[in-house]
Design a protein around this motif. Sequence first.
Motif, PDB file in Angstrom:
ATOM      1  N   ALA A   1       4.666  48.099  15.827  1.00 36.48           N
ATOM      2  CA  ALA A   1       5.458  48.334  17.038  1.00 36.48           C
ATOM      3  C   ALA A   1       6.542  47.277  17.252  1.00 36.48           C
ATOM      4  CB  ALA A   1       4.537  48.378  18.259  1.00 36.48           C
ATOM      5  N   SER A   2       6.400  46.131  16.620  1.00 35.55           N
ATOM      6  CA  SER A   2       7.355  45.041  16.853  1.00 35.55           C
ATOM      7  C   SER A   2       8.630  45.237  16.038  1.00 35.55           C
ATOM      8  CB  SER A   2       6.721  43.701  16.486  1.00 35.55           C
ATOM      9  OG  SER A   2       6.507  43.616  15.094  1.00 35.55           O
ATOM     10  N   ASP A   3       9.708  44.608  16.505  1.00 41.51           N
ATOM     11  CA  ASP A   3      10.926  44.585  15.701  1.00 41.51           C
ATOM     12  C   ASP A   3      11.257  43.175  15.239  1.00 41.51           C
ATOM     13  OD1 ASP A   3      11.966  43.472  18.021  1.00 41.51           O
ATOM     14  OD2 ASP A   3      13.205  45.184  18.512  1.00 41.51           O
ATOM     15  N   THR A   4      10.556  42.178  15.806  1.00 43.36           N
ATOM     16  CA  THR A   4      10.764  40.775  15.450  1.00 43.36           C
ATOM     17  C   THR A   4       9.416  40.097  15.297  1.00 43.36           C
ATOM     18  OG1 THR A   4      12.840  40.672  16.699  1.00 43.36           O
ATOM     19  CG2 THR A   4      11.774  38.572  16.211  1.00 43.36           C
ATOM     20  N   MET A   5       9.302  39.273  14.259  1.00 41.67           N
ATOM     21  CA  MET A   5       8.119  38.437  14.091  1.00 41.67           C
ATOM     22  C   MET A   5       8.528  36.982  14.215  1.00 41.67           C
ATOM     23  SD  MET A   5       5.865  37.559  10.720  1.00 41.67           S
ATOM     24  CE  MET A   5       4.560  38.774  10.799  1.00 41.67           C
ATOM     25  N   ILE A   6       7.771  36.240  14.996  1.00 38.60           N
ATOM     26  CA  ILE A   6       7.917  34.786  15.033  1.00 38.60           C
ATOM     27  C   ILE A   6       6.744  34.240  14.237  1.00 38.60           C
ATOM     28  CG2 ILE A   6       7.948  32.723  16.455  1.00 38.60           C
ATOM     29  CD1 ILE A   6       8.995  34.536  18.748  1.00 38.60           C
ATOM     30  N   PHE A   7       7.065  33.509  13.182  1.00 45.26           N
ATOM     31  CA  PHE A   7       6.054  32.988  12.267  1.00 45.26           C
ATOM     32  C   PHE A   7       5.972  31.483  12.457  1.00 45.26           C
ATOM     33  CE2 PHE A   7       4.205  31.618   8.297  1.00 45.26           C
ATOM     34  CZ  PHE A   7       3.346  32.649   7.940  1.00 45.26           C
ATOM     35  N   ILE A   8       4.853  30.995  13.004  1.00 46.32           N
ATOM     36  CA  ILE A   8       4.669  29.556  13.193  1.00 46.32           C
ATOM     37  C   ILE A   8       4.169  28.973  11.879  1.00 46.32           C
ATOM     38  CG2 ILE A   8       3.439  27.752  14.443  1.00 46.32           C
ATOM     39  CD1 ILE A   8       3.376  29.658  16.850  1.00 46.32           C
ATOM     40  N   LEU A   9       5.023  28.178  11.275  1.00 43.23           N
ATOM     41  CA  LEU A   9       4.717  27.553   9.987  1.00 43.23           C
ATOM     42  C   LEU A   9       3.998  26.226  10.201  1.00 43.23           C
ATOM     43  CD1 LEU A   9       8.088  28.193   8.214  1.00 43.23           C
ATOM     44  CD2 LEU A   9       5.864  28.772   7.260  1.00 43.23           C
ATOM     45  N   SER A  10       2.869  26.094   9.571  1.00 46.31           N
ATOM     46  CA  SER A  10       2.102  24.851   9.591  1.00 46.31           C
ATOM     47  C   SER A  10       1.390  24.752   8.251  1.00 46.31           C
ATOM     48  CB  SER A  10       1.081  24.878  10.738  1.00 46.31           C
ATOM     49  OG  SER A  10       0.040  25.791  10.439  1.00 46.31           O
ATOM     50  N   PRO A  11       0.819  23.604   7.937  1.00 44.31           N
ATOM     51  CA  PRO A  11       0.048  23.537   6.701  1.00 44.31           C
ATOM     52  C   PRO A  11      -1.059  24.603   6.664  1.00 44.31           C
ATOM     53  CG  PRO A  11       0.515  21.332   7.464  1.00 44.31           C
ATOM     54  CD  PRO A  11       0.969  22.276   8.559  1.00 44.31           C
ATOM     55  N   SER A  12      -1.659  24.895   7.801  1.00 43.78           N
ATOM     56  CA  SER A  12      -2.727  25.911   7.851  1.00 43.78           C
ATOM     57  C   SER A  12      -2.179  27.312   7.635  1.00 43.78           C
ATOM     58  CB  SER A  12      -3.456  25.857   9.195  1.00 43.78           C
ATOM     59  OG  SER A  12      -4.111  24.635   9.349  1.00 43.78           O
ATOM     60  N   SER A  13      -1.096  27.656   8.328  1.00 45.40           N
ATOM     61  CA  SER A  13      -0.571  29.023   8.199  1.00 45.40           C
ATOM     62  C   SER A  13       0.019  29.270   6.816  1.00 45.40           C
ATOM     63  CB  SER A  13       0.466  29.333   9.285  1.00 45.40           C
ATOM     64  OG  SER A  13       1.643  28.582   9.097  1.00 45.40           O
ATOM     65  N   SER A  14       0.554  28.215   6.202  1.00 41.29           N
ATOM     66  CA  SER A  14       1.148  28.406   4.878  1.00 41.29           C
ATOM     67  C   SER A  14       0.085  28.555   3.786  1.00 41.29           C
ATOM     68  CB  SER A  14       2.120  27.271   4.540  1.00 41.29           C
ATOM     69  OG  SER A  14       1.438  26.050   4.417  1.00 41.29           O
ATOM     70  N   GLN A  15      -1.183  28.343   4.146  1.00 41.08           N
ATOM     71  CA  GLN A  15      -2.291  28.527   3.199  1.00 41.08           C
ATOM     72  C   GLN A  15      -3.182  29.721   3.566  1.00 41.08           C
ATOM     73  OE1 GLN A  15      -2.665  26.610   0.394  1.00 41.08           O
ATOM     74  NE2 GLN A  15      -0.706  25.781   1.033  1.00 41.08           N
ATOM     75  N   SER A  16      -2.820  30.428   4.635  1.00 40.50           N
ATOM     76  CA  SER A  16      -3.672  31.504   5.139  1.00 40.50           C
ATOM     77  C   SER A  16      -3.312  32.859   4.531  1.00 40.50           C
ATOM     78  CB  SER A  16      -3.528  31.588   6.663  1.00 40.50           C
ATOM     79  OG  SER A  16      -4.078  32.785   7.150  1.00 40.50           O
ATOM     80  N   PRO A  17      -4.255  33.507   3.868  1.00 36.30           N
ATOM     81  CA  PRO A  17      -3.972  34.847   3.331  1.00 36.30           C
ATOM     82  C   PRO A  17      -3.609  35.843   4.435  1.00 36.30           C
ATOM     83  CG  PRO A  17      -5.997  33.971   2.386  1.00 36.30           C
ATOM     84  CD  PRO A  17      -5.581  33.042   3.481  1.00 36.30           C
ATOM     85  N   TRP A  18      -4.228  35.715   5.605  1.00 37.63           N
ATOM     86  CA  TRP A  18      -3.955  36.673   6.683  1.00 37.63           C
ATOM     87  C   TRP A  18      -2.528  36.530   7.204  1.00 37.63           C
ATOM     88  CZ3 TRP A  18      -5.955  41.068   7.896  1.00 37.63           C
ATOM     89  CH2 TRP A  18      -5.528  41.699   9.053  1.00 37.63           C
ATOM     90  N   THR A  19      -2.052  35.303   7.424  1.00 38.03           N
ATOM     91  CA  THR A  19      -0.677  35.158   7.918  1.00 38.03           C
ATOM     92  C   THR A  19       0.315  35.633   6.857  1.00 38.03           C
ATOM     93  OG1 THR A  19      -0.582  32.809   7.295  1.00 38.03           O
ATOM     94  CG2 THR A  19      -1.150  33.307   9.585  1.00 38.03           C
ATOM     95  N   PHE A  20      -0.014  35.468   5.576  1.00 36.75           N
ATOM     96  CA  PHE A  20       0.892  35.981   4.551  1.00 36.75           C
ATOM     97  C   PHE A  20       0.842  37.498   4.453  1.00 36.75           C
ATOM     98  CE2 PHE A  20       1.667  31.674   3.429  1.00 36.75           C
ATOM     99  CZ  PHE A  20       2.977  31.724   3.005  1.00 36.75           C
ATOM    100  N   PHE A  21      -0.287  38.101   4.800  1.00 35.02           N
ATOM    101  CA  PHE A  21      -0.343  39.554   4.922  1.00 35.02           C
ATOM    102  C   PHE A  21       0.617  40.001   6.030  1.00 35.02           C
ATOM    103  CE2 PHE A  21      -1.946  42.983   7.576  1.00 35.02           C
ATOM    104  CZ  PHE A  21      -1.824  44.051   6.695  1.00 35.02           C
ATOM    105  N   GLU A  22       0.562  39.312   7.186  1.00 31.08           N
ATOM    106  CA  GLU A  22       1.453  39.649   8.299  1.00 31.08           C
ATOM    107  C   GLU A  22       2.915  39.465   7.889  1.00 31.08           C
ATOM    108  OE1 GLU A  22      -1.690  38.429  11.841  1.00 31.08           O
ATOM    109  OE2 GLU A  22      -0.051  37.066  11.376  1.00 31.08           O
ATOM    110  N   TRP A  23       3.208  38.361   7.201  1.00 27.10           N
ATOM    111  CA  TRP A  23       4.562  38.096   6.717  1.00 27.10           C
ATOM    112  C   TRP A  23       5.027  39.226   5.802  1.00 27.10           C
ATOM    113  CZ3 TRP A  23       8.547  34.551   7.061  1.00 27.10           C
ATOM    114  CH2 TRP A  23       9.469  34.562   6.021  1.00 27.10           C
ATOM    115  N   GLY A  24       4.185  39.598   4.847  1.00 31.46           N
ATOM    116  CA  GLY A  24       4.537  40.657   3.910  1.00 31.46           C
ATOM    117  C   GLY A  24       4.790  41.983   4.602  1.00 31.46           C
ATOM    118  N   ALA A  25       3.972  42.302   5.599  1.00 30.20           N
ATOM    119  CA  ALA A  25       4.167  43.545   6.354  1.00 30.20           C
ATOM    120  C   ALA A  25       5.499  43.513   7.093  1.00 30.20           C
ATOM    121  CB  ALA A  25       3.012  43.745   7.331  1.00 30.20           C
ATOM    122  N   ALA A  26       5.850  42.374   7.659  1.00 32.24           N
ATOM    123  CA  ALA A  26       7.124  42.251   8.380  1.00 32.24           C
ATOM    124  C   ALA A  26       8.310  42.379   7.414  1.00 32.24           C
ATOM    125  CB  ALA A  26       7.189  40.919   9.126  1.00 32.24           C
TER     126      ALA A  26
END
Length: 132
Positions: free
Chosen positions: A53-78
């Motif tokens: 439903a979104s048209d914009t994603m805000i991706f908070i980059l941190s050492p944790s998020s840059s190693q998280s498979p789930w956040t990269f799934f979200e990134w890939g979907a966006a």
Amino acid sequence: MPEIFLSYSHSDRAWADQFSASLQAAGVEVWFDAHHIQPGDRWAEQVEQALRASDTMIFILSPSSSQSPWTFFEWGAAVADRKRIIPVLGPDMAPEQVPDLMRGLQFLTASSPSEAGKQVARALGMASAGKR
């Protein structure tokens, strides 16, 4: 449903809470799982629905998020859905730590989550004013 999706690592929840509060104070409504997923909801379905439903994603980059498979799934979907993605350097993240696949986007740096929220709100305001 808000048109802006917030992606972050749950280990950065306190930072994301402050960032989200700053966005809301500036009048920006954002889909933030901590506020939108209710007890008993199927969280993966809720996330998928909000992403679609979104048209914009805000991706908070941190050492944790840059190693998280789930956040990269979200990134890939966006990326696959050709959404606008605004990377924000979050806690303990230096510009040189930004993953290579994200280096093609201008990312935002700020001294605090509150300041980052204000900067993103300004950027979103300029973007929506330019569409009119």
